[in-house]
Structure formats: C-alpha cells, structure tokens
Design a protein around this motif. Structure first.
Motif, short mmCIF file in Angstrom:
data_model
loop_
_atom_site.label_atom_id
_atom_site.label_comp_id
_atom_site.label_asym_id
_atom_site.label_seq_id
_atom_site.Cartn_x
_atom_site.Cartn_y
_atom_site.Cartn_z
N PRO A 29 0.81 -1.22 0.00
CA PRO A 29 0.00 0.00 0.00
C PRO A 29 0.85 1.28 0.00
O PRO A 29 0.47 2.28 -0.62
CB PRO A 29 -0.81 -0.13 1.29
CG PRO A 29 -0.87 -1.60 1.57
CD PRO A 29 0.44 -2.14 1.08
N HIS A 30 2.00 1.23 0.70
CA HIS A 30 2.92 2.37 0.74
C HIS A 30 4.33 1.85 0.42
O HIS A 30 5.09 1.53 1.33
CB HIS A 30 2.89 3.04 2.11
CG HIS A 30 1.53 3.51 2.52
ND1 HIS A 30 0.95 4.63 1.99
CD2 HIS A 30 0.64 2.99 3.41
CE1 HIS A 30 -0.25 4.80 2.53
NE2 HIS A 30 -0.46 3.82 3.39
N GLY A 34 9.67 1.55 -4.26
CA GLY A 34 8.86 1.83 -5.45
C GLY A 34 9.60 1.58 -6.75
O GLY A 34 9.47 2.36 -7.70
N CYS A 60 10.62 -5.63 3.06
CA CYS A 60 10.81 -4.28 3.59
C CYS A 60 12.28 -3.96 3.82
O CYS A 60 12.73 -2.86 3.51
CB CYS A 60 10.02 -4.13 4.89
SG CYS A 60 8.22 -4.14 4.65
N GLU A 237 10.93 5.49 7.37
CA GLU A 237 10.15 4.61 6.49
C GLU A 237 9.53 3.43 7.22
O GLU A 237 8.63 2.77 6.67
CB GLU A 237 11.04 4.10 5.35
CG GLU A 237 11.44 5.14 4.33
CD GLU A 237 12.69 5.92 4.72
OE1 GLU A 237 13.18 6.70 3.89
OE2 GLU A 237 13.19 5.73 5.87
N ASP A 240 5.84 2.88 7.31
CA ASP A 240 5.13 2.28 6.19
C ASP A 240 5.22 0.75 6.18
O ASP A 240 4.65 0.11 5.27
CB ASP A 240 5.68 2.82 4.86
CG ASP A 240 5.36 4.28 4.65
OD1 ASP A 240 4.28 4.71 5.10
OD2 ASP A 240 6.17 5.01 4.05
#
Length: 270
Positions: A29-30, A34, A60, A237, A240
């Motif tokens: 979702p976050h 990316g 992650c 981060e 997230d």
C-alpha cells in the motif's frame, strides 16, 4: 510478452531473491523503494518466484536498504559530477536506473561474467559491465584511477569467503585512490542466521562473513574512516511497514544492539 527462462546455478539464483523482494515492495500500500523497473523485470522472467518463500520482513528490509544506498550514491554523485560508481555484485539490480546519474559519471556494474551478460537482455545499457569473480584479482584494471569513486555493495559481504571482502576493499581503495564505500553491514549473527533462509540453505553457503563493530573496517588497512552508521530500525520509512512487522521493528529500535542485528547501512571515506 514472451518471458525468458534463466539457467542459473544455485549461487547466482540468489540474485532473484532481492529482485523479487524489490518487485513485491511495489505492491505494498505504501511502497518503500517503489522500484517499478524491478517489478517489470520480474514479470519478464519465467520463474516460480513463490518457491523463494519471501516474507514481508525481507521485502521491507531489502527495499529500505536499497533506498538508503541509493541516497548515498546520489549524494556522492551530486558532489562529484565526474565520479566513478562501482556497484559490486550487482546481479539484476536496477540501481543505475533509479539513481539516473548525469552524463559525466561512469557507472560500472560488476558481477560474474554470465550474470552481467544477462543485464542487456532486460535493462537499458546505462552502465559499463565488468564480468569477474570477485574472489580473484586482476579485474580492477579497467577502472579509472584519477577520479572520485563511490563503491557500493548491497548484500555481497556474506557470500564472500574468508577475508576476501577485506582484501578486495584494500585493492579497490588503493586503485581508486579517493572516494566512499557504502555497504549494508551484517553482524556475525545476522550473517550466520542468513544461512538458514530456505533458499540460501539449499545452496549450502558456509562463508557468511560479518562484523559487529562498525569501526572494524578501519582496521583492514584500506584507508577507511567511518562516516555514518544508519540503523534502519530507526528510519522514518518504518512507519510504512505492514503490521506486525512495524511494531516489532519499533521495539527493536530502542536497542542499538538489537538494531544492529537488523539492517544497517555503513558508509566510509577513503
């Protein structure tokens, strides 16, 4: 689109672990990194990625350490637009695309010859490729000696036997003369425990080198001076991360010793 099947031995197959972890990050979702380049690349490979058994913690941590190493590279290049970047054990990492260096920067992606030969099949040719066994000498000759250099190594340390990483670092800092080294630093325990990931265990890796004290590389006679240790349990981060990983990571962040068993980014000047 026709997908390409790769013929990789077990050691080289580990490059798919980090590739797929970065690809899975894009589906969060976050997303932390990316990296849509990696997502597209994974889609182009005919491989059963589910057998890698990648957990949210690996997704992650892989994405976050890549993001922090990218930031270190970008900062160095911003201050040295004529720099040389040397990405050791690059695999199918898309760092050169994510960092998008200016034309004055020469970027070298270094890995086994058969691995770097795969890169043009999937990625735009934005870098110079060096095919080499990093445990052996003689591959540095093509690197310029007279320009500031950024050396980056993501996930490489535990895969090199004995003091190979130390020796290679000495040779690099002697040849390149001045610059920075940025790595994700494994403690001895973290390197040891990595051997028990199902995919890594299947390879039978016994090297698993690491070090606890972030100042230890200063004793390698490589001219290194520590600039920074980033404990990524304390990175913003983490907000997230999916639960319950977020809560566990925040608990770990209160202890420096525990945080060092997670992901940390170490940066040195030479």
């Amino acid at each position: 689109m026709q997908r390409l099947r790769l013929d990789l031995d077990p050691l080289r197959e580990t490059l798919l672990l980090t590739l797929y972890a970065r690809a899975l990050d894009t589906k969060l979702p976050h997303p932390i990194l990316g990296d849509t380049y990696s997502a597209d690349l994974a889609d182009a490979i005919d491989y059963d990625f589910t057998k890698l058994k990648i957990k949210p913690s690996l997704v992650c941590s892989t994405a976050l350490r890549a993001k922090k190493l990218d930031e270190a590279v970008r900062a160095f290049v911003a201050g040295h637009p004529d720099a040389v970047v040397v990405d050791l054990g690059c695999g199918l990492d898309t760092r050169v695309l994510r960092c998008d260096p200016p034309p004055g920067v020469d970027w070298y992606d270094v890995d086994f010859p058969d691995v770097v030969d795969l890169r043009p099949q999937f990625l735009p040719e934005r870098s110079l490729r060096i095919g080499a066994d990093l445990t052996k000498a003689g591959w540095l000759d093509s690197l310029p000696r007279d320009r500031p250099a950024m050396i980056v190594a993501d996930g490489l340390l535990p895969f090199l036997p004995g003091d190979t990483f130390q020796r290679m670092t000495r040779e690099l800092t002697t040849h390149l003369n001045r610059g920075e080294l940025a790595i994700n630093g494994y403690t001895r325990f973290a390197a040891w425990s990595m051997k028990y990931h199902p995919t890594i265990k299947a390879i039978g890796i016994t090297a698993a080198q690491g070090f606890d004290d972030p100042h230890e590389p200063e004793t390698w006679n490589a001219g290194l001076t520590m600039v920074e240790e980033q404990l990524l349990t304390r990175a913003p981060e983490v907000a997230d991360f999916p639960q319950p990983l977020r809560a566990v990571t925040r608990l770990m962040s209160h202890s420096t010793a525990l945080s060092r068993q997670g992901t940390r980014i170490l940066r040195y000047r030479f």
